[in-house]
Design a protein around this motif. Structure first.
Motif, PDB file in Angstrom:
ATOM      1  N   VAL A 187     -76.578  42.256 -62.666  1.00  0.00           N
ATOM      2  CA  VAL A 187     -75.658  43.083 -61.879  1.00  0.00           C
ATOM      3  C   VAL A 187     -76.154  43.226 -60.433  1.00  0.00           C
ATOM      4  CG1 VAL A 187     -74.663  45.388 -61.623  1.00  0.00           C
ATOM      5  CG2 VAL A 187     -74.815  44.339 -63.885  1.00  0.00           C
ATOM      6  N   PHE A 188     -77.457  43.444 -60.267  1.00  0.00           N
ATOM      7  CA  PHE A 188     -77.987  43.640 -58.921  1.00  0.00           C
ATOM      8  C   PHE A 188     -78.514  42.344 -58.308  1.00  0.00           C
ATOM      9  CE2 PHE A 188     -78.306  47.919 -60.763  1.00  0.00           C
ATOM     10  CZ  PHE A 188     -77.628  48.631 -59.790  1.00  0.00           C
ATOM     11  N   ASP A 189     -78.287  41.252 -58.989  1.00  0.00           N
ATOM     12  CA  ASP A 189     -78.773  39.959 -58.526  1.00  0.00           C
ATOM     13  C   ASP A 189     -80.242  40.029 -58.145  1.00  0.00           C
ATOM     14  OD1 ASP A 189     -77.861  37.231 -58.127  1.00  0.00           O
ATOM     15  OD2 ASP A 189     -78.567  37.549 -56.093  1.00  0.00           O
TER      16      ASP A 189
ATOM     17  N   SER B 165     -73.338  52.759 -53.007  1.00  0.00           N
ATOM     18  CA  SER B 165     -73.167  51.644 -52.067  1.00  0.00           C
ATOM     19  C   SER B 165     -71.799  51.675 -51.396  1.00  0.00           C
ATOM     20  CB  SER B 165     -73.343  50.305 -52.789  1.00  0.00           C
ATOM     21  OG  SER B 165     -74.615  50.225 -53.360  1.00  0.00           O
ATOM     22  N   MET B 166     -70.754  51.796 -52.219  1.00  0.00           N
ATOM     23  CA  MET B 166     -69.416  51.642 -51.663  1.00  0.00           C
ATOM     24  C   MET B 166     -68.892  52.926 -51.033  1.00  0.00           C
ATOM     25  SD  MET B 166     -69.157  48.517 -52.290  1.00  0.00           S
ATOM     26  CE  MET B 166     -67.510  48.209 -51.671  1.00  0.00           C
TER      27      MET B 166
ATOM     28  N   ILE C 131     -83.852  42.243 -51.065  1.00  0.00           N
ATOM     29  CA  ILE C 131     -84.149  42.479 -49.658  1.00  0.00           C
ATOM     30  C   ILE C 131     -83.000  41.886 -48.849  1.00  0.00           C
ATOM     31  CG2 ILE C 131     -85.448  40.318 -49.337  1.00  0.00           C
ATOM     32  CD1 ILE C 131     -87.436  41.930 -47.613  1.00  0.00           C
ATOM     33  N   SER C 132     -82.787  42.380 -47.643  1.00  0.00           N
ATOM     34  CA  SER C 132     -81.659  41.886 -46.852  1.00  0.00           C
ATOM     35  C   SER C 132     -81.850  40.435 -46.440  1.00  0.00           C
ATOM     36  CB  SER C 132     -81.465  42.744 -45.606  1.00  0.00           C
ATOM     37  OG  SER C 132     -81.072  44.035 -45.978  1.00  0.00           O
TER      38      SER C 132
ATOM     39  N   ASN D 135     -72.321  54.708 -48.958  1.00  0.00           N
ATOM     40  CA  ASN D 135     -72.925  53.717 -48.059  1.00  0.00           C
ATOM     41  C   ASN D 135     -74.412  53.975 -47.812  1.00  0.00           C
ATOM     42  OD1 ASN D 135     -72.659  51.364 -46.606  1.00  0.00           O
ATOM     43  ND2 ASN D 135     -72.244  52.424 -44.671  1.00  0.00           N
TER      44      ASN D 135
ATOM     45  N   GLN E 108     -73.410  51.546 -58.097  1.00  0.00           N
ATOM     46  CA  GLN E 108     -73.007  50.714 -56.955  1.00  0.00           C
ATOM     47  C   GLN E 108     -71.798  51.316 -56.248  1.00  0.00           C
ATOM     48  OE1 GLN E 108     -72.461  46.914 -58.943  1.00  0.00           O
ATOM     49  NE2 GLN E 108     -74.235  46.044 -57.909  1.00  0.00           N
ATOM     50  N   LEU E 109     -70.819  51.731 -57.045  1.00  0.00           N
ATOM     51  CA  LEU E 109     -69.597  52.293 -56.443  1.00  0.00           C
ATOM     52  C   LEU E 109     -69.918  53.580 -55.689  1.00  0.00           C
ATOM     53  CD1 LEU E 109     -67.025  51.665 -59.313  1.00  0.00           C
ATOM     54  CD2 LEU E 109     -67.096  50.560 -57.073  1.00  0.00           C
TER      55      LEU E 109
ATOM     56  N   ILE F   5     -72.861  49.650 -62.348  1.00  0.00           N
ATOM     57  CA  ILE F   5     -71.653  49.500 -61.507  1.00  0.00           C
ATOM     58  C   ILE F   5     -71.220  50.861 -60.960  1.00  0.00           C
ATOM     59  CG2 ILE F   5     -69.199  48.869 -61.582  1.00  0.00           C
ATOM     60  CD1 ILE F   5     -69.999  46.620 -63.517  1.00  0.00           C
TER      61      ILE F   5
ATOM     62  N   THR G 144     -76.950  52.654 -50.013  1.00  0.00           N
ATOM     63  CA  THR G 144     -77.790  51.562 -50.511  1.00  0.00           C
ATOM     64  C   THR G 144     -77.028  50.238 -50.480  1.00  0.00           C
ATOM     65  OG1 THR G 144     -77.038  51.906 -52.760  1.00  0.00           O
ATOM     66  CG2 THR G 144     -79.006  53.113 -52.095  1.00  0.00           C
ATOM     67  N   PRO G 145     -77.746  49.125 -50.487  1.00  0.00           N
ATOM     68  CA  PRO G 145     -77.075  47.823 -50.603  1.00  0.00           C
ATOM     69  C   PRO G 145     -76.503  47.646 -52.008  1.00  0.00           C
ATOM     70  CG  PRO G 145     -79.373  47.601 -49.918  1.00  0.00           C
ATOM     71  CD  PRO G 145     -79.187  48.998 -50.375  1.00  0.00           C
ATOM     72  N   VAL G 146     -75.543  46.757 -52.140  1.00  0.00           N
ATOM     73  CA  VAL G 146     -74.924  46.512 -53.446  1.00  0.00           C
ATOM     74  C   VAL G 146     -75.864  45.725 -54.349  1.00  0.00           C
ATOM     75  CG1 VAL G 146     -73.059  45.266 -54.619  1.00  0.00           C
ATOM     76  CG2 VAL G 146     -72.574  46.582 -52.571  1.00  0.00           C
ATOM     77  N   GLN G 147     -76.555  44.779 -53.785  1.00  0.00           N
ATOM     78  CA  GLN G 147     -77.347  43.868 -54.624  1.00  0.00           C
ATOM     79  C   GLN G 147     -78.528  43.296 -53.833  1.00  0.00           C
ATOM     80  OE1 GLN G 147     -77.366  40.317 -53.772  1.00  0.00           O
ATOM     81  NE2 GLN G 147     -76.411  41.151 -51.935  1.00  0.00           N
TER      82      GLN G 147
END
Lengths: 525, 333
Positions: free
Chosen positions: B281-283, B158-159, B170-171, B162, B154-155, B151, B164-167
């Motif tokens: 967490v990353f699905d 990702s957040m 692949i897009s 900006n 991710q914060l 997490i 990397t993707p959060v989860q």
């Protein structure tokens, strides 16, 4: 509604223009150019199957709503029943024969939707005995549904069934020819349809991976036509971790979340610049199933003692931060048929002790079967345990996953004494919360409480025979009062729906049956 | 030939190990308070229908008979059908395997590429500031909970940054290809935008998994190198004028890696069994989530199939580690 301006933003101009009457055609408009891209929804559970006839829940409703059509469809809030694949219905005076005339519609492979497809779909539901089977099995017998001609299909019910129209949206019409071509060993094409689709819905399946979700492209040839703006592609991803869903929405990877986002996360997201929250009263009541046949719970005084020993105010206002509203009966107060000014139970230990003193037999330790993975279910169990301990009733809490609990439901020996869970809206009719789950004829099927009451049965049986809502409403109101008086269950609250969307989302048409996942109305600004 | 003999001896024990594993898991799973026939038949099925299905599935037979039939099926490569998805368990595992293997492979690659050199340098500069800093880092790597670290990443990446993707893996949905490894399939098809997208999705879960793995590798490599540096052959080589760089990186490291290799095997085996928390967490659509869902759904066949897969993975990894040990250390031949 928590925020008028925000809701209008979410609904958009088409949403505000709604006013269709019950059983009316919904929003058919000529197709114009205006694709607004891909819309990604993060859902709280995975899509383990796409077969519309084997599941019957809200969590996976997106695949059914968007890939398939039914003869009629629920839309909007308050929920309205609209003609959909059918353009009209003739109901015989004895309310036993329903004759539907189909409109010109095509499946995704270009073949027309015919009465034969409707017949096959109903027969498939009755044969598989899964999903929405229980809604039809009591009145539709195999072989009784007939295709009069290519455009006319007729259902002959074995008994009057006032909710027949209300439950028909769960009879999704599949392409009979396509499914038959993939049948193996009498499986009604189940193995194939779990991974593919054979529908006529607004969107056509593009990709499916059970571990990820599914995506579908707009079906330009859909019989309802399209508005000036629409989505080109919809994608539903099963994201099990709530933090990942929320962060993904905030970052813009998702355009919407499912309707089960915990309230603390909703509160947190309210301040985010790119998130809008749609809040609506829902039709999902939380209650404890009480095993009405097992001593000492077969004594109404024992059940009343339970109901007086639960701290409703503490649960709703402290634990859930006031995000839900007290619902004294099982029928949501926003639904017709819910009695007005119903005097439900309050947290009153003196009354609980008084009721307990009237219990004739011995009082043993009770088992509360909470649902693992659903924090509210566990919290409710602990709160009841605490209240009962104060009046000298011992309890044990058994926390198990939903499938394990579900496997025991309906079995008089195995089912637990008390089970804290929810009753969702599967069709917008009081029968969903009364006759279907408390009529003695449904014991072991819909009636998981083993509740039996002659007057209640009379009322709910009669309500199924009558056609007019005005005639049925007082019956359900009295039936609901009986459930409270007899403490058939411990009724707690009615859920609010909190939908989290990206700010650029427009056109959402929330419906309590489907949680705003019917994507044909939405677009991106 | 001795190496082949070693492999043969290990392989002889594989069937017995697997049978023991299957029996153990079969018995435990059948103690679960749930009824597969009831689940499969659906909530609307009558008691008679459930009984008929129980008979069809052989669940009305004595447990030893059920076990015997299951063992025969597994020997034929049939792990049964998932009670929920109604698809063969083997194909469910096969479909998710590339996601888990790709994640595990890159995490181990990163952990080894960083962990081994850092361990060697830490040993050579024992008790220096570098060694102290690295010790703090490695202890953190072992102590920090994976979900919390994930997490944080991710914060940060990702957040806030900006980058990397959060989860997700692949897009969109994965590229069509033969391997199921998105990095390889995208490279084969020359789809470099997808390749970059896949690598961006891989970054955070790989770092999350590589961090504790690297910490383990650093600590074992450091200890191994320190121990080997005290050997007589090191003094002999220094006396013979062998360059110190060659002594350390060719001879000392080779000897010191035997202990590290065992740890790499254990960590890699765990990663192949599915990094449950990190996948959640990353699905990440891998085997960890499959296992969790199977347990939550009381899907007996899936639980059994997954457990057998984990057993096979550990057997294979252990075999490779044994072979690697022999190749590294001539005394083992």
């Amino acid at each position: 509604m928590e925020d008028e301006s925000r809701e209008q933003l979410v609904l958009g101009r088409r949403g505000l223009a709604l006013g269709a009457a019950t059983l009316s055609m919904v929003g058919a408009t000529p197709a114009l150019a205006g694709g607004t891209g891909k819309f990604v929804t993060a859902n709280n559970n995975s899509y383990d199957t796409l077969d519309p006839h084997v599941v019957f829940d809200i969590g996976r409703i997106a695949s059914r709503l968007n890939l398939y059509d039914a003869l009629v469809r629920w839309t909007d809030d308050p929920a309205k029943l609209n003609m959909w694949l059918a353009e009209k219905v003739d109901i015989s005076p004895d309310a036993l024969t329903y004759t539907f005339t189909l409109r010109d519609a095509k499946f995704h492979d270009g073949t027309p939707v015919t009465a034969e497809d409707v017949v096959y779909s109903m027969e498939r539901i009755l044969a598989l005995k899964k999903g929405a089977y229980g809604l039809f099995s009591s009145v539709v017998k195999p072989g009784t549904t007939k295709a009069i001609d290519a455009k006319t299909v007729q259902f002959k019910l074995s008994a009057p069934y006032a909710v027949f129209m209300a439950v028909l949206p769960e009879m999704w019409v599949v392409n009979a020819k396509m499914v038959r071509a993939h049948e193996k060993n009498g499986d009604w094409g189940g193995a194939w349809l779990a991974r593919n689709e054979a529908g006529s819905g607004s969107f056509r399946l593009a990709h499916y991976d059970p571990a990820v979700g599914f995506s579908a492209n707009r079906f330009p040839g859909h019989f309802m036509g399209w508005g000036p703006e629409y989505l080109d592609t919809v994608e539903f991803r099963g994201i099990l971790e709530v933090a990942s869903r929320v962060l993904g929405l905030e970052k813009g990877e998702f355009d919407a979340l499912d309707g089960f986002t915990p309230y603390d996360q909703i509160k947190r997201m309210r301040g985010k610049p790119n998130v809008q929250i749609l809040a609506k009263p829902s039709l999902r009541t939380m209650y404890f199933i009480i095993h009405n046949r097992r001593a000492p719970l077969d004594d109404v005084n024992m059940r009343r003692a339970l109901c007086y020993a639960f701290d409703y105010h503490g649960f709703i206002n402290n634990l859930l931060d006031g995000s839900v509203v007290r619902n004294a009966g099982i029928i949501p107060d926003t639904m017709w048929g819910a009695p007005k000014n119903l005097a439900g139970y309050t947290y009153d230990l003196d009354k609980a002790r008084a009721a307990l003193a009237k219990v004739k037999g011995p009082i043993r330790t009770l088992t509360i079967n909470a649902l693992a993975g659903y924090p509210q279910s566990g919290q409710a169990a602990e709160l009841l345990q605490s209240g009962l301990a104060k009046i000298g009733v011992k309890t044990t809490i058994l926390s198990q996953p939903w499938p394990v609990v579900a496997a025991k439901l309906g079995n008089e020996q195995l089912s637990a004494d008390l089970i804290p869970l929810w009753r969702s809206a599967y069709f917008a009719d009081p029968h969903n919360w009364t006759g279907y789950i408390y009529n003695s004829k449904q014991i072991g099927k819909g009636n998981l409480s083993f509740f039996s009451n002659k007057r209640f049965d009379e009322l709910t049986d009669k309500a199924l025979v009558l056609v007019k809502q005005a005639d049925r409403q007082p019956l359900y109101e009295e039936a609901s009062r009986i459930l409270v008086d007899q403490a058939a269950g411990l009724f707690i609250y009615n859920t609010n729906y909190y939908g989290a969307f990206d700010k650029k989302v427009r056109g959402v048409r929330y419906c309590p049956i489907g949680d705003a996942q019917d994507m044909r109305w939405q677009w991106l600004a | 030939m001795r190496l082949l003999g070693l492999i043969a001896r290990r392989l002889v024990w594989v069937p017995a190990t697997l049978i023991g594993l299957v029996v153990l898991v079969f018995v435990i799973s059948h103690l679960m308070p749930s009824d597969p026939a009831r689940i499969l038949a659906g909530e609307n099925a009558t008691t008679a229908q459930v009984a008929a299905l129980r008979h069809k599935m052989g669940l009305d037979q004595p447990l030893p008979m059920q076990l015997l039939h299951y063992l025969i099926d597994v020997a034929r490569g049939n792990m049964g059908v998932s009670l929920y998805t109604q698809t063969p368990v083997a194909s469910e595992i096969w479909r998710r395997l590339p996601a888990t293997m790709e994640l595990a492979f890159y995490a181990m690659l990163l952990a080894v590429l960083l962990g081994v050199p850092l361990g060697v340098v830490a040993a050579l500069r024992r008790n220096s500031w570098f060694d102290h800093v690295l010790r703090v880092v490695t202890v953190s790597g072992l102590a920090i909970a994976a979900f919390w670290f994930a997490i944080l990443l991710q914060l940060l990446f990702s957040m806030w940054l900006n980058l990397t993707p959060v989860q997700g893996r692949i897009s969109d949905f994965g590229p069509s290809g033969v391997t199921g490894f998105y990095t390889i399939d995208a490279a084969i098809s020359g789809d470099w935008s997808t390749e970059i997208d896949v690598l961006r999705h891989l970054a955070l879960p790989v770092i999350t998994l590589a961090f504790p793995a690297m910490a383990t590798i650093v600590r074992f490599t450091r200890a191994g190198v320190i121990g080997t540096l005290g050997s007589f052959f090191v003094d002999y080589q220094r006396a013979m004028g062998v360059p110190w760089r060659v002594t350390v990186w060719r001879y000392v490291l080779r000897s010191a890696l035997t202990g590290t290799l065992t740890q790499i095997g254990l960590v890699f085996g765990n990663l192949l069994a599915g990094a449950v928390v990190v996948e959640a967490v990353f699905d990440w659509p891998g085997l960890g989530q499959f296992a969790v869902n199977s347990i939550l759904q009381s899907d007996y066949n899936a639980i059994l199939g997954f457990t057998i897969y984990v057993g096979v993975m550990f057997i294979v990894v252990n075999l490779l580690i044994d072979v690697g040990q022999v190749l590294l250390d001539p005394r083992g031949r």
